[in-house]
Design a protein around this motif. Sequence first.
Motif, mmCIF file in Angstrom:
data_model
loop_
_atom_site.group_PDB
_atom_site.id
_atom_site.type_symbol
_atom_site.label_atom_id
_atom_site.label_comp_id
_atom_site.label_asym_id
_atom_site.label_seq_id
_atom_site.Cartn_x
_atom_site.Cartn_y
_atom_site.Cartn_z
ATOM 1 N N ARG A 1 -70.233 -65.718 61.693
ATOM 2 C CA ARG A 1 -69.933 -64.997 63.098
ATOM 3 C C ARG A 1 -70.392 -63.491 62.923
ATOM 4 O O ARG A 1 -70.605 -62.804 63.917
ATOM 5 N N HIS A 2 -69.722 -63.013 61.751
ATOM 6 C CA HIS A 2 -69.753 -61.600 61.628
ATOM 7 C C HIS A 2 -71.166 -61.105 61.374
ATOM 8 O O HIS A 2 -71.775 -60.172 62.274
ATOM 9 N N ALA A 3 -71.946 -61.851 60.763
ATOM 10 C CA ALA A 3 -73.454 -61.566 60.550
ATOM 11 C C ALA A 3 -74.196 -61.682 61.856
ATOM 12 O O ALA A 3 -75.041 -60.881 62.188
ATOM 13 N N TYR A 4 -73.790 -62.481 62.611
ATOM 14 C CA TYR A 4 -74.577 -62.769 63.941
ATOM 15 C C TYR A 4 -74.260 -61.650 65.015
ATOM 16 O O TYR A 4 -75.009 -61.011 65.415
ATOM 17 N N ILE A 5 -72.981 -61.477 65.084
ATOM 18 C CA ILE A 5 -72.627 -60.587 66.079
ATOM 19 C C ILE A 5 -72.941 -59.000 65.501
ATOM 20 O O ILE A 5 -73.408 -58.258 66.325
ATOM 21 N N THR A 6 -72.942 -58.861 64.275
ATOM 22 C CA THR A 6 -73.500 -57.587 63.636
ATOM 23 C C THR A 6 -74.964 -57.255 64.079
ATOM 24 O O THR A 6 -75.361 -56.180 64.446
ATOM 25 N N PHE B 1 -68.643 -72.359 69.907
ATOM 26 C CA PHE B 1 -69.869 -72.839 69.328
ATOM 27 C C PHE B 1 -69.581 -72.871 67.769
ATOM 28 O O PHE B 1 -68.866 -71.793 67.129
ATOM 29 N N ASP B 2 -70.084 -73.594 67.054
ATOM 30 C CA ASP B 2 -69.912 -73.648 65.428
ATOM 31 C C ASP B 2 -71.282 -72.611 64.747
ATOM 32 O O ASP B 2 -72.017 -73.146 64.302
ATOM 33 N N THR B 3 -70.894 -71.293 64.906
ATOM 34 C CA THR B 3 -71.787 -70.294 64.354
ATOM 35 C C THR B 3 -71.165 -70.280 62.825
ATOM 36 O O THR B 3 -70.063 -70.034 62.748
ATOM 37 N N ALA B 4 -72.090 -70.365 61.944
ATOM 38 C CA ALA B 4 -71.773 -70.322 60.742
ATOM 39 C C ALA B 4 -71.229 -68.927 59.889
ATOM 40 O O ALA B 4 -70.360 -68.971 59.399
ATOM 41 N N VAL C 1 -80.209 -72.007 66.943
ATOM 42 C CA VAL C 1 -79.753 -71.258 67.878
ATOM 43 C C VAL C 1 -78.333 -70.752 67.841
ATOM 44 O O VAL C 1 -77.509 -71.315 67.158
ATOM 45 N N ARG C 2 -78.230 -69.529 68.205
ATOM 46 C CA ARG C 2 -76.732 -68.733 67.876
ATOM 47 C C ARG C 2 -76.608 -68.799 66.367
ATOM 48 O O ARG C 2 -75.072 -68.751 66.390
ATOM 49 N N GLN C 3 -77.275 -68.348 65.713
ATOM 50 C CA GLN C 3 -76.928 -68.136 64.206
ATOM 51 C C GLN C 3 -77.507 -66.856 63.853
ATOM 52 O O GLN C 3 -78.518 -66.505 64.166
ATOM 53 N N ALA C 4 -77.172 -66.490 62.633
ATOM 54 C CA ALA C 4 -77.696 -65.368 62.072
ATOM 55 C C ALA C 4 -78.762 -66.040 61.214
ATOM 56 O O ALA C 4 -78.877 -66.001 59.940
ATOM 57 N N GLU C 5 -79.769 -66.314 61.769
ATOM 58 C CA GLU C 5 -80.880 -67.024 61.097
ATOM 59 C C GLU C 5 -82.516 -66.294 61.553
ATOM 60 O O GLU C 5 -82.411 -65.967 62.764
ATOM 61 N N PRO C 6 -82.961 -65.929 60.536
ATOM 62 C CA PRO C 6 -84.137 -64.964 61.092
ATOM 63 C C PRO C 6 -85.088 -65.603 62.137
ATOM 64 O O PRO C 6 -85.528 -64.689 63.036
#
Length: 849
Positions: free
Chosen positions: A172-177, A167-170, A122-127
């Motif tokens: 952040r730029h990719a996720y918010i993008t 939160f520890d998002t690996a 959750v809350r990651q730029a993960e497919p």
Amino acid sequence: MTDLSTSAVELRPAGLVLDGREEALLCASLFYFRLPRETWEARLAQVRATGYRAIDMYLPWNFHETAPGVWDFAGRRDAAAFLDLAHEAGLAVIARPGPYICSEWDGGALPAWLGLDEDLRVRQAEPRFLEQVRGWFDQVMPLLAERQWGRGGAVAAVQLENELDFFDTADRHAYITALRDMAVGHGVEVPLIACAGQGDLVGANGDVEGVCPAFNFYPDDRSPFVEAEVRRYADLTAARGLPLLVTETNRSHATLRRLMVSGASLIAPYLQASGYDFGYTPSVGNWGDPGGFMTHDYDFGGYLSPVGEARPETAEARTLTAFARTLGPALAGARATGAEGVQAVSVTTSSSPSRLVLAGGGTVTGVPNLTEEPGTALVDGVEVALAPRSTALVVQDLPLAGFGLPGVLRFASADLVGADEGGLRFASRVPAVIAVDDATATFAAPEIGSPVRQNVGGLAVVVLHPEDVLDPGGAHGEITAPPEEAEELTTAYRRALPTRTGRTEAHELPPASEAVGVFRGRTHYATDLDGVEELLIEGAADIVDLALDGEALPTRVVYGGTITVPTAGKTAFEATVETWGHANFDDSRLPGLALGSLRGLGRVWSVAGREDVHALWTVDGGAQWAGDPAPVRSLGGWSSTRIGRPATYRRTLPVDGTSHHAFHIDGLVLPVEVEVDGEARILSPNDPWLHLAPGRGRDIAVTAPHWPGSGGGGVELLRLEAVRDWRIEAQPDHAIIALAGQDAEGLGVELPLPLAPGEEAWLDVPVPAGGRSLRFEGEQVRVSAFAGGELLGRVWLDDPHRPRFTGGDPGRLWIPAGWNSGTVRLLVRGTAGGAHPRLERVTAAPAPE
């Protein structure tokens, strides 16, 4: 940055600008999902009457996707209808669809079943997670895009995510993008924002182009350091050509004034309009020790109570918003600096007061009184009276030509709330000094309904009491009168209804509640024990009621921690696990407090053996010991003068290579790092257990800072065998509500009502007509109340085993007028481990809506 604006909504250094008018905006949280639909219009009107121009509005993903792929936007879930009503009320909306919202809501709005996919993060730029988010955004973003400001709608900005810097998002730029691109792809053109929960600007928005950073700011209202901190954020955003948007903060207008005078152009106190969590929707993990249950009564003391009562702070709201409207673009375009000339303050005040240099001339200086006593201050040599717990906004050298008036307002210690051809209007609770050109006048403190009038420098000047300040429509605001006395309800009818169906399914191992479709509700577990002396249970959450051979044990609330249960001589084991809510924070202190953690009984093991392993640890103290051979000590037993320096203890554990084991450090007082097969994890005083799968744990290392007495008590290795062959009854929320809606014969009973530990019963209690606040008294009883086809909420009466409740009033449940058929149905359960269970008393107080 790229353009963050539509033609009707612009993000300028002066703030969020609607239809070209620059104005400092106050914004109240107002959540449709915490209110009955029939109250929406009235509650929106109440907010608009305080002068607030905007509301922020979360949209909870799991409120609308009730099961995988099952969407509901009807009735109380009709977010589009709420947005349309907000537009009709003249309110702009900052829409906050997440995907994560926090809001002390079940799971932070992330659907419970996401945790069933072990590869989804959750809350990651993960497919896998982004694909789930895309399904939600495909539903909600078109709804928002169709209702954008300037196109016949209320949506003036859309917030992506929420306090991501916690939160520890690996990446952040990719996720918010990814979130930005989804929103833009659905036609969202109003500004996109992302809020920081603890001041980490890049941590919140990933430094993504086209997503404006905003800040959530929760200071101590009595802190003297607020102004300096806010000015720093204002400088950070100004350096990027952006305004300071405070998307959440405290509710006291004395504090909101401090933010305004320090440079915030959007100020959104969180939960000015309180609400209510119906159903199984409150969260867990809120500010407890370590976890707490959020109450159904969702109230942090905002100016509107959960049932719509207008509190005294509404007068302060009308006054501050009138001040902002009057100064308009001059205030919005102001520049914040440290204030000079504030001297001789007789009470505790800011360590660094702020002053706004207004666009077009003039200044506003903020002088807080952080005490409960009246005080005084000198502002550029003029004595200013300070009301208790207030912030004076002193206007100086303001040209009046912009109001069609001659001259200059040289000094005003009262709040400027109006200026037109009729003169100047101010508000104050204390005596005031007002100077126009070379004329100065002192005004006595006005009484409610008795303004003070004088002519100053040729202008008519009136000073009102704040409660006489009109709302934007020119009407007087009203403070709700104290509620009428509560009526005691003494009669009840015990209904001959089952509390569960009794239909079970066989499972080899106990499943998570979500795995059997219980995303909210209860799951019942049963198995037979044969020669089992002790059970070890890992991962149980939230409310765990156990029984051995039909005898109820004290309720356990352990947030996924590990517990042991003696079972010698017992043959039947039963458990009912009720979901209070999924964690809305991400707290690593206990497994059930982690975001995305599952609910249910967890893993259940028979303890097949115990071995003492507290001794024979070799010690590597680094520079704290001389060298080989390594000392051999008990775990934590190495002593040194080097306090706080780490020491590592190693030994071989007697694991058999085929069994599961549990490693336990009893009495742990400090967190320690445990390394097994090259993988490290933390054991803490809250969760001092480590599960070892077969083949793991032969060589183990424990690293801890040296602190005398911190080694804990015993250290044990438990050999485990899985308990198999379970009978499971899933009871999701809709099944419980369906049972609550059935009819049956009833037997009249009088309160107080005794219950046996573990006993459940349905009661019908007649309730007077209208909206009512229901209050329950008793001990060792949990109560679930149903009306209007919904669960009103749950209370847990005096029990030494209940958790801490946080948020609003834990003993109050609200039955809205439209849901009150004259009867409320209760599911009551007696609990073990304290006094004899007893529902003592129920009262109903009028609750205006």
